[in-house]
Design an enzyme around this catalytic site. Structure first.
Site, PDB file in Angstrom:
ATOM      1  N   CYS A 111      39.905   2.327   8.078  1.00 23.87           N
ATOM      2  CA  CYS A 111      38.383   2.619   6.950  1.00 23.87           C
ATOM      3  C   CYS A 111      37.817   1.474   6.585  1.00 23.87           C
ATOM      4  O   CYS A 111      36.738   1.637   5.718  1.00 23.87           O
ATOM      5  CB  CYS A 111      38.846   3.236   5.781  1.00 23.87           C
ATOM      6  N   HIS A 258      34.409   3.352   0.243  1.00 24.36           N
ATOM      7  CA  HIS A 258      35.234   3.712   1.223  1.00 24.36           C
ATOM      8  C   HIS A 258      35.346   5.102   0.726  1.00 24.36           C
ATOM      9  O   HIS A 258      35.768   5.154  -0.200  1.00 24.36           O
ATOM     10  CB  HIS A 258      36.331   3.616   1.986  1.00 24.36           C
ATOM     11  N   ASN A 288      36.511  12.446   4.751  1.00 32.33           N
ATOM     12  CA  ASN A 288      36.819  11.295   4.281  1.00 32.33           C
ATOM     13  C   ASN A 288      36.658  10.369   6.312  1.00 32.33           C
ATOM     14  O   ASN A 288      37.506  11.363   6.676  1.00 32.33           O
ATOM     15  CB  ASN A 288      38.319  10.699   4.582  1.00 32.33           C
TER      16      ASN A 288
HETATM   17  N1  ACO Z   1      46.501  22.361  -1.287  1.00 31.21           N
HETATM   18  C1  ACO Z   1      48.171  22.784  -2.654  1.00 31.21           C
HETATM   19  N2  ACO Z   1      48.891  21.967  -2.378  1.00 31.21           N
HETATM   20  C2  ACO Z   1      48.894  20.920  -1.413  1.00 31.21           C
HETATM   21  C3  ACO Z   1      48.103  20.263  -0.630  1.00 31.21           C
HETATM   22  C4  ACO Z   1      46.965  21.474  -0.244  1.00 31.21           C
HETATM   23  N3  ACO Z   1      46.163  20.464   0.600  1.00 31.21           N
HETATM   24  N4  ACO Z   1      48.927  19.727  -0.768  1.00 31.21           N
HETATM   25  C5  ACO Z   1      50.241  18.797  -1.234  1.00 31.21           C
HETATM   26  N5  ACO Z   1      49.983  19.856  -1.792  1.00 31.21           N
HETATM   27  C6  ACO Z   1      51.388  19.815  -3.046  1.00 31.21           C
HETATM   28  C7  ACO Z   1      52.564  19.520  -2.469  1.00 31.21           C
HETATM   29  O1  ACO Z   1      53.028  20.103  -1.962  1.00 31.21           O
HETATM   30  C8  ACO Z   1      52.822  19.047  -3.657  1.00 31.21           C
HETATM   31  O2  ACO Z   1      53.704  20.030  -4.076  1.00 31.21           O
HETATM   32  P1  ACO Z   1      55.505  20.491  -4.270  1.00 31.21           P
HETATM   33  O3  ACO Z   1      54.895  19.748  -5.684  1.00 31.21           O
HETATM   34  O4  ACO Z   1      55.820  21.634  -4.704  1.00 31.21           O
HETATM   35  O5  ACO Z   1      56.085  19.134  -3.004  1.00 31.21           O
HETATM   36  C9  ACO Z   1      52.260  19.263  -4.570  1.00 31.21           C
HETATM   37  O6  ACO Z   1      50.939  19.446  -4.175  1.00 31.21           O
HETATM   38  C10 ACO Z   1      51.986  17.776  -5.255  1.00 31.21           C
HETATM   39  O7  ACO Z   1      51.491  16.746  -4.000  1.00 31.21           O
HETATM   40  P2  ACO Z   1      51.651  15.179  -4.453  1.00 31.21           P
HETATM   41  O8  ACO Z   1      51.313  14.583  -2.910  1.00 31.21           O
HETATM   42  O9  ACO Z   1      52.731  14.777  -5.323  1.00 31.21           O
HETATM   43  O10 ACO Z   1      50.087  15.314  -4.601  1.00 31.21           O
HETATM   44  P3  ACO Z   1      49.502  14.196  -5.373  1.00 31.21           P
HETATM   45  O11 ACO Z   1      48.588  15.133  -7.236  1.00 31.21           O
HETATM   46  O12 ACO Z   1      50.033  12.886  -5.543  1.00 31.21           O
HETATM   47  O13 ACO Z   1      47.894  14.442  -4.423  1.00 31.21           O
HETATM   48  C11 ACO Z   1      47.102  12.594  -2.714  1.00 31.21           C
HETATM   49  C12 ACO Z   1      48.249  14.224  -3.121  1.00 31.21           C
HETATM   50  C13 ACO Z   1      45.876  13.739  -3.170  1.00 31.21           C
HETATM   51  C14 ACO Z   1      47.181  13.040  -1.370  1.00 31.21           C
HETATM   52  C15 ACO Z   1      46.974  11.697  -3.177  1.00 31.21           C
HETATM   53  O14 ACO Z   1      48.580  11.078  -3.448  1.00 31.21           O
HETATM   54  C16 ACO Z   1      45.968  11.114  -3.351  1.00 31.21           C
HETATM   55  O15 ACO Z   1      45.003  11.294  -3.529  1.00 31.21           O
HETATM   56  N6  ACO Z   1      46.215   9.308  -2.797  1.00 31.21           N
HETATM   57  C17 ACO Z   1      45.579   8.998  -0.994  1.00 31.21           C
HETATM   58  C18 ACO Z   1      45.619   9.293  -0.138  1.00 31.21           C
HETATM   59  C19 ACO Z   1      44.344   9.589  -0.006  1.00 31.21           C
HETATM   60  O16 ACO Z   1      43.405   9.702  -0.374  1.00 31.21           O
HETATM   61  N7  ACO Z   1      44.494   9.070   1.944  1.00 31.21           N
HETATM   62  C20 ACO Z   1      43.140   9.069   2.237  1.00 31.21           C
HETATM   63  C21 ACO Z   1      43.418   8.348   3.447  1.00 31.21           C
HETATM   64  S1  ACO Z   1      44.067   7.095   3.883  1.00 31.21           S
HETATM   65  C22 ACO Z   1      42.347   6.164   3.626  1.00 31.21           C
HETATM   66  O17 ACO Z   1      41.214   6.504   4.036  1.00 31.21           O
HETATM   67  C23 ACO Z   1      42.570   4.667   3.761  1.00 31.21           C
END
Ligand code: ACO
Length: 331
Positions: A111, A258, A288
């Site tokens: 990215c 990004h 993304n």
């Molecule tokens: N819909 C509903 N629930 C979901 C989804 C979804 N699409 N995805 C995950 N969940 C659930 C999980 O299973 C979890 O459930 P559980 O507690 O029963 O196990 C719950 O939601 C919470 O999951 P977390 O991973 O704790 O959620 P969090 O608040 O951390 O958010 C996220 C997850 C959005 C991925 C966060 O970690 C984040 O923003 N990370 C950055 C990732 C990113 O943006 N990556 C981009 C790609 S990499 C790049 O471009 C560099």
């Protein structure tokens, strides 16, 4: 040669849309979860190869720059979802835009690709050897997305961005700060799975150094680690690039990050101490798109006429590798 300028920009988004409601039909998710965690409402999905999207964005950038493809000395592709292992996407795109005088190079910086490419373009251009560089960033994340995994599939979209960077007699300000934290290769990756050959037994699990748990070619992401990494390096890279450029963060008209998710950008904004309206965002519409996300934004900012000559802009990326970096330039 005094400096460089962004002479033209282009982008292309494939027509097919996938909304959050569409995802609710294939995985257990909700519009509320996706919007509150990521800011994404829809993304575009391609039914065409990566190089074709690249050609469309490249042609738009060349038209905007008002130069023929034959005047390009270098084509840099930043795609990490290329159609071929070889030839590179840069070669495929050069063939179809008829960049007959260009050297073609593919960069894999995930990215952060566009930011890395911008700095490479600067080095080639200020060496005096080249006059015009095309950076083209087409991505088809749908190719490496596991649509049964709700935690990743809602995040990604397809699209392409491009920019023509040219040598300029005018001394425009430019500085970049690029880094890689290669201790984080396991945080975010998409691997090739060995297909085997008649002379070799299957590779032993330990030879994969832990990656063997993911025996498919889909994108793997440790979301929490990516979040921690991104919110740390985004402000750091912007501050360091500004320092090298001799400008204050407050002087930037826009910061173009990004487009991974809105929560990362909000947290980074607080750490930088700048208002959210300094951040240019379109993640809501496109999701993304990896290395395409920054040049798509740059093209929007350009076509919407949001920049005046002399305005300062920062672009900042972070991604697999773990690569990161920012560039500050004068419009
Ligand atoms: N819909 C509903 N629930 C979901 C989804 C979804 N699409 N995805 C995950 N969940 C659930 C999980 O299973 C979890 O459930 P559980 O507690 O029963 O196990 C719950 O939601 C919470 O999951 P977390 O991973 O704790 O959620 P969090 O608040 O951390 O958010 C996220 C997850 C959005 C991925 C966060 O970690 C984040 O923003 N990370 C950055 C990732 C990113 O943006 N990556 C981009 C790609 S990499 C790049 O471009 C560099």
């Amino acid at each position: 040669m005094e400096g460089i300028c962004i002479r033209g920009t282009g982008s292309y988004l494939p027509p097919k849309l996938a909304t959050n409601e569409d995802f609710m039909k294939i995985v257990d998710t909700s519009d509320e979860w996706i919007v509150s965690r990521t800011g994404i409402k829809q993304r575009h999905i391609a039914c065409e190869p990566v190089w074709q999207m690249g050609v469309k964005a490249a042609k738009a950038a060349l038209e905007d720059a008002r130069i023929p493809a034959s005047e390009l000395d270098l084509v840099l592709s930043t795609s990490v979802t290329s159609d071929f292992s070889t030839p590179g996407a840069s070669c495929m795109i050069a063939q179809h835009i008829e960049a007959v005088n260009a050297v073609c190079i593919d960069i894999n910086a995930a990215c952060t690709g566009f930011v890395y490419a911008l700095d490479m373009a600067r080095m080639y251009l200020t060496s005096g050897e080249y006059r015009n560089v095309l950076i083209v960033s087409p991505e088809k994340l749908s190719r490496i997305t596991d649509y049964t995994d709700r935690s990743t599939c809602v995040l990604f979209g397809d699209g392409a961005g491009a920019a023509v960077i040219s040598a300029s007699e005018e001394k425009k300000r430019f500085a970049s700060y690029l880094r890689t934290d290669a201790t984080g290769t396991k945080v975010l990756f998409a691997r090739h799975v060995d297909k085997g050959n008649p002379f070799q037994e299957k590779q032993k699990a330990n030879e994969f150094d832990g990656f063997e748990e993911h025996d498919n070619e889909y994108l793997y992401m440790n979301g929490k680690e990516v979040y921690k990494f991104a919110t740390r390096v985004l402000p750091l890279a912007v501050e360091e690039a500004c320092k090298k450029c001799g400008v204050a963060v407050e002087e930037l008209k826009y910061i173009i990050p990004h487009q991974a998710n809105i929560r990362i950008v909000k947290t980074a904004c607080e750490r930088l101490g700048v208002p959210m309206d300094k951040m240019y965002l379109n993640v809501e519409r496109f999701g993304n798109t990896s290395s395409a996300s920054i040049p798509i934004c740059v093209d929007e900012v350009n076509r919407r006429g949001l920049l005046q000559r002399g305005d300062l802009v920062a672009v900042v990326g972070f991604g697999a590798g773990l690569t990161y970096g920012a560039a500050v330039f004068e419009w």
